[in-house]
Design a protein around this motif. Structure first.
Motif, PDB file in Angstrom:
ATOM      1  N   ALA A  62     -42.904  20.685  78.845  1.00 16.18           N
ATOM      2  CA  ALA A  62     -43.239  21.927  79.556  1.00 16.18           C
ATOM      3  C   ALA A  62     -42.898  23.138  78.679  1.00 16.18           C
ATOM      4  O   ALA A  62     -43.653  24.106  78.612  1.00 16.18           O
ATOM      5  N   ARG A  63     -41.755  23.058  78.001  1.00 13.34           N
ATOM      6  CA  ARG A  63     -41.359  24.154  77.086  1.00 13.34           C
ATOM      7  C   ARG A  63     -42.422  24.374  76.026  1.00 13.34           C
ATOM      8  O   ARG A  63     -42.833  25.496  75.737  1.00 13.34           O
ATOM      9  N   GLN A  64     -42.912  23.255  75.452  1.00 16.58           N
ATOM     10  CA  GLN A  64     -43.942  23.378  74.403  1.00 16.58           C
ATOM     11  C   GLN A  64     -45.215  24.027  74.948  1.00 16.58           C
ATOM     12  O   GLN A  64     -45.847  24.831  74.268  1.00 16.58           O
ATOM     13  N   ALA A  65     -45.560  23.668  76.190  1.00 18.85           N
ATOM     14  CA  ALA A  65     -46.773  24.239  76.791  1.00 18.85           C
ATOM     15  C   ALA A  65     -46.608  25.746  76.977  1.00 18.85           C
ATOM     16  O   ALA A  65     -47.539  26.524  76.724  1.00 18.85           O
ATOM     17  N   VAL A  66     -45.423  26.172  77.412  1.00 25.33           N
ATOM     18  CA  VAL A  66     -45.172  27.602  77.605  1.00 25.33           C
ATOM     19  C   VAL A  66     -45.235  28.325  76.257  1.00 25.33           C
ATOM     20  O   VAL A  66     -45.839  29.398  76.128  1.00 25.33           O
ATOM     21  N   GLU A  67     -44.649  27.710  75.232  1.00 23.70           N
ATOM     22  CA  GLU A  67     -44.620  28.373  73.918  1.00 23.70           C
ATOM     23  C   GLU A  67     -46.015  28.437  73.292  1.00 23.70           C
ATOM     24  O   GLU A  67     -46.353  29.400  72.610  1.00 23.70           O
ATOM     25  N   ARG A  68     -46.815  27.416  73.572  1.00 23.55           N
ATOM     26  CA  ARG A  68     -48.192  27.449  73.069  1.00 23.55           C
ATOM     27  C   ARG A  68     -48.962  28.594  73.743  1.00 23.55           C
ATOM     28  O   ARG A  68     -49.687  29.341  73.088  1.00 23.55           O
ATOM     29  N   ALA A  69     -48.748  28.753  75.044  1.00 23.19           N
ATOM     30  CA  ALA A  69     -49.422  29.836  75.774  1.00 23.19           C
ATOM     31  C   ALA A  69     -48.976  31.197  75.224  1.00 23.19           C
ATOM     32  O   ALA A  69     -49.777  32.127  75.106  1.00 23.19           O
ATOM     33  N   ARG A  70     -47.695  31.284  74.872  1.00 20.06           N
ATOM     34  CA  ARG A  70     -47.181  32.548  74.314  1.00 20.06           C
ATOM     35  C   ARG A  70     -47.933  32.894  73.016  1.00 20.06           C
ATOM     36  O   ARG A  70     -48.308  34.034  72.784  1.00 20.06           O
ATOM     37  N   GLU A  71     -48.165  31.856  72.208  1.00 23.88           N
ATOM     38  CA  GLU A  71     -48.917  32.065  70.950  1.00 23.88           C
ATOM     39  C   GLU A  71     -50.353  32.504  71.250  1.00 23.88           C
ATOM     40  O   GLU A  71     -50.889  33.377  70.578  1.00 23.88           O
ATOM     41  N   GLN A  72     -50.954  31.872  72.250  1.00 23.30           N
ATOM     42  CA  GLN A  72     -52.352  32.188  72.574  1.00 23.30           C
ATOM     43  C   GLN A  72     -52.487  33.639  73.054  1.00 23.30           C
ATOM     44  O   GLN A  72     -53.417  34.349  72.669  1.00 23.30           O
ATOM     45  N   VAL A  73     -51.542  34.064  73.900  1.00 27.12           N
ATOM     46  CA  VAL A  73     -51.589  35.451  74.395  1.00 27.12           C
ATOM     47  C   VAL A  73     -51.332  36.422  73.236  1.00 27.12           C
ATOM     48  O   VAL A  73     -52.005  37.444  73.097  1.00 27.12           O
ATOM     49  N   ALA A  74     -50.355  36.069  72.380  1.00 24.27           N
ATOM     50  CA  ALA A  74     -50.032  36.938  71.237  1.00 24.27           C
ATOM     51  C   ALA A  74     -51.258  37.115  70.337  1.00 24.27           C
ATOM     52  O   ALA A  74     -51.542  38.218  69.870  1.00 24.27           O
ATOM     53  N   LEU A  75     -52.010  36.034  70.166  1.00 24.16           N
ATOM     54  CA  LEU A  75     -53.201  36.108  69.303  1.00 24.16           C
ATOM     55  C   LEU A  75     -54.238  37.064  69.895  1.00 24.16           C
ATOM     56  O   LEU A  75     -54.855  37.851  69.171  1.00 24.16           O
ATOM     57  N   LEU A  76     -54.414  37.014  71.204  1.00 23.79           N
ATOM     58  CA  LEU A  76     -55.391  37.906  71.851  1.00 23.79           C
ATOM     59  C   LEU A  76     -55.012  39.369  71.641  1.00 23.79           C
ATOM     60  O   LEU A  76     -55.872  40.223  71.469  1.00 23.79           O
ATOM     61  N   LEU A  77     -53.693  39.647  71.664  1.00 22.90           N
ATOM     62  CA  LEU A  77     -53.230  41.040  71.535  1.00 22.90           C
ATOM     63  C   LEU A  77     -52.937  41.404  70.079  1.00 22.90           C
ATOM     64  O   LEU A  77     -52.559  42.534  69.801  1.00 22.90           O
ATOM     65  N   ASN A  78     -53.083  40.455  69.201  1.00 17.21           N
ATOM     66  CA  ASN A  78     -52.662  40.608  67.802  1.00 17.21           C
ATOM     67  C   ASN A  78     -51.198  41.071  67.735  1.00 17.21           C
ATOM     68  O   ASN A  78     -50.847  42.028  67.027  1.00 17.21           O
ATOM     69  N   ALA A  79     -50.380  40.387  68.504  1.00 19.71           N
ATOM     70  CA  ALA A  79     -48.947  40.679  68.563  1.00 19.71           C
ATOM     71  C   ALA A  79     -48.184  39.453  68.063  1.00 19.71           C
ATOM     72  O   ALA A  79     -48.789  38.441  67.682  1.00 19.71           O
ATOM     73  N   GLN A  80     -46.867  39.536  68.062  1.00 21.24           N
ATOM     74  CA  GLN A  80     -46.042  38.376  67.699  1.00 21.24           C
ATOM     75  C   GLN A  80     -45.666  37.624  68.979  1.00 21.24           C
ATOM     76  O   GLN A  80     -45.441  38.256  70.018  1.00 21.24           O
ATOM     77  N   ALA A  81     -45.533  36.311  68.872  1.00 18.99           N
ATOM     78  CA  ALA A  81     -45.188  35.515  70.052  1.00 18.99           C
ATOM     79  C   ALA A  81     -43.887  36.009  70.694  1.00 18.99           C
ATOM     80  O   ALA A  81     -43.759  36.066  71.921  1.00 18.99           O
ATOM     81  N   GLU A  82     -42.923  36.393  69.859  1.00 18.97           N
ATOM     82  CA  GLU A  82     -41.621  36.840  70.400  1.00 18.97           C
ATOM     83  C   GLU A  82     -41.742  38.129  71.229  1.00 18.97           C
ATOM     84  O   GLU A  82     -40.821  38.502  71.958  1.00 18.97           O
TER      85      GLU A  82
END
Ligand SMILES: Cc1ncc(COP(=O)(O)O)c(C=O)c1O
Length: 397
Positions: free
Chosen positions: A46-66
């Motif tokens: 579940a943690r990995q799924a959340v972190e993957r989603a964080r990367e996907q959202v960051a990519l849309l905004l051209n931001a960093q996952a953190e």
């Protein structure tokens, strides 16, 4: 689901994309129900799924996952941004917003005013645009806690010059937040080298599920959490994560990212919106567009049908299977004319004759052509025409 329904209220909420549903499914009914904070492998999935989603959202905004903090909705993101700024700068007592913010910024600011804070609302012109010089003149580097401006207005779709505004505000040493709930996924956002400190996103406005949002927090700015507890989201938003919702939001971000790169669905929505708007303007006399014609979301059309009561029109359109809105969905039921339209200098009569239509990537040409006919018929039943130079009132049948 009603096949005859023509859904033109996508600024209120959007249909969950089938691929988003599929991505969420294992985390709702399937085997992946682990708690992402658990130390064993089942939780780590579940943690990995959340972190993957964080990367996907960051990519849309051209931001960093953190920089991505998952929240419960756009309203929570807006409130959290305000609260964080107040906690970081407790000695400052002044906020700046625009006169056309969504209630999820306006209402917390009204509550802060009641607690003794000063709130300056920067005016907009007749097209809904703010004046950057005025903005600059009201921000007080010593006393302003936060400037918060809506990126794309939910009623008119008008786009604010956010990057320019954020630079002005940053140069004064003040935090800058943008409510980008309506902008994300409809226009390109690039936060890679941005002066924006914080930014709000809502899942259900971009084909993800209700009950999930994001607060982007620029890694260079200070942040103080409102929600304290288990320390999830790096201590910035405690509470067990809405894993399914977050996974769905990540998937929606990925889908939007791929179509934004090609300009695909934005361009298609713009063409359909323009066709809808132009045909209605040609067919129905006295139809006016509310808001800037160019600096606008590609999916939104806020139209004034002069002499028509929008509430009555909505009933006729509802009966005809069309969903649209008399302004912000959150203000439905209120008898007051739209705060956004009146802030643009429109009369109460014009505001009360205005309707918002908002398209999505699922809106079809066939639906638009059918909607034009149905709107024309409904307006014809209600419109009162005042001929130029006076004369008797003519009521269309
Ligand atoms: C501009 C804007 N901000 C904030 C919100 C609130 O978002 P949510 O429904 O996710 O709380 C909305 C929803 O209508 C909106 O349009």
């Amino acid at each position: 689901m009603n096949d005859e329904l023509i859904y033109l209220d996508n600024n209120a909420t959007t249909r969950v994309h089938p691929e988003v549903c599929a991505a969420m499914e294992p985390y709702l009914s399937g085997a992946c129900y682990g708690n992402p904070s658990a130390g064993y492998r089942f939780g780590k999935q579940a943690r990995q799924a959340v972190e993957r989603a964080r990367e996907q959202v960051a990519l849309l905004l051209n931001a960093q996952a953190e920089e991505i903090v998952f929240t419960g909705c756009g309203t929570e993101s807006n409130n959290t941004a305000l609260e964080s700024a107040l906690r970081c700068y407790p000695q400052r007592r002044h906020l700046v917003i625009s006169a056309t913010e969504h209630s999820a910024v306006e209402k917390p600011c009204e509550a802060l005013q009641a607690r003794g804070y000063r709130v300056t609302r920067v005016a907009v012109d007749g097209e809904g645009m703010i004046d950057l010089e005025e903005l600059e003149s009201v921000v007080d580097g010593g006393d302003t806690v936060l400037v918060s401006l809506i990126w794309a207005n939910n009623e008119t779709g008008v786009l604010a010059p956010i990057e320019e505004a954020a630079k002005i505000v940053k140069n004064k040493g003040v935090l800058f937040h943008s409510d980008a709930v309506q902008a994300v996924g409809k226009v390109d956002l690039d936060l890679s080298d941005s002066a924006v400190s914080m930014l709000s996103v809502s899942g259900h406005k971009l084909h993800a599920a209700k009950g999930v949002g994001v607060l982007y927090v620029n890694r260079q700015v200070r942040f103080e959490a409102s929600m304290l507890g288990g320390g999830q989201e790096g201590g910035r938003r405690s509470g067990t994560e809405n894993v399914a919702g977050i996974v769905g939001l990540g998937k929606a971000a990925e889908l939007l990212q791929s179509s934004l790169v090609g300009g695909g669905h934005q361009q298609a929505m713009r063409q359909l919106r323009d066709r809808f708007e132009q045909t209605l303007i040609e067919r129905i006399p006295h139809t006016l567009v509310n808001g800037h014609r160019e600096q606008r979301l590609p999916n939104t059309s806020n139209l004034c049908f002069r002499g028509v009561d929008a509430e009555g029109l909505l009933i006729l359109l509802d009966n005809a299977g069309i969903c649209c809105s008399p302004g912000s969905a959150c203000s439905t039921g209120a008898v007051k004319p739209s705060r956004v339209l009146t802030a643009m200098g429109m009369s109460a009569a014009r505001a009360r004759s205005s309707v918002r239509f908002s398209l999505s990537m699922f809106t079809t040409e066939e639906e638009i052509d059918r909607a034009v006919d149905l709107v024309e018929q409904a307006v014809g039943k209600l419109q009162i025409v005042l001929p130029a130079g006076g004369g008797p009132v003519v009521r269309h049948t």
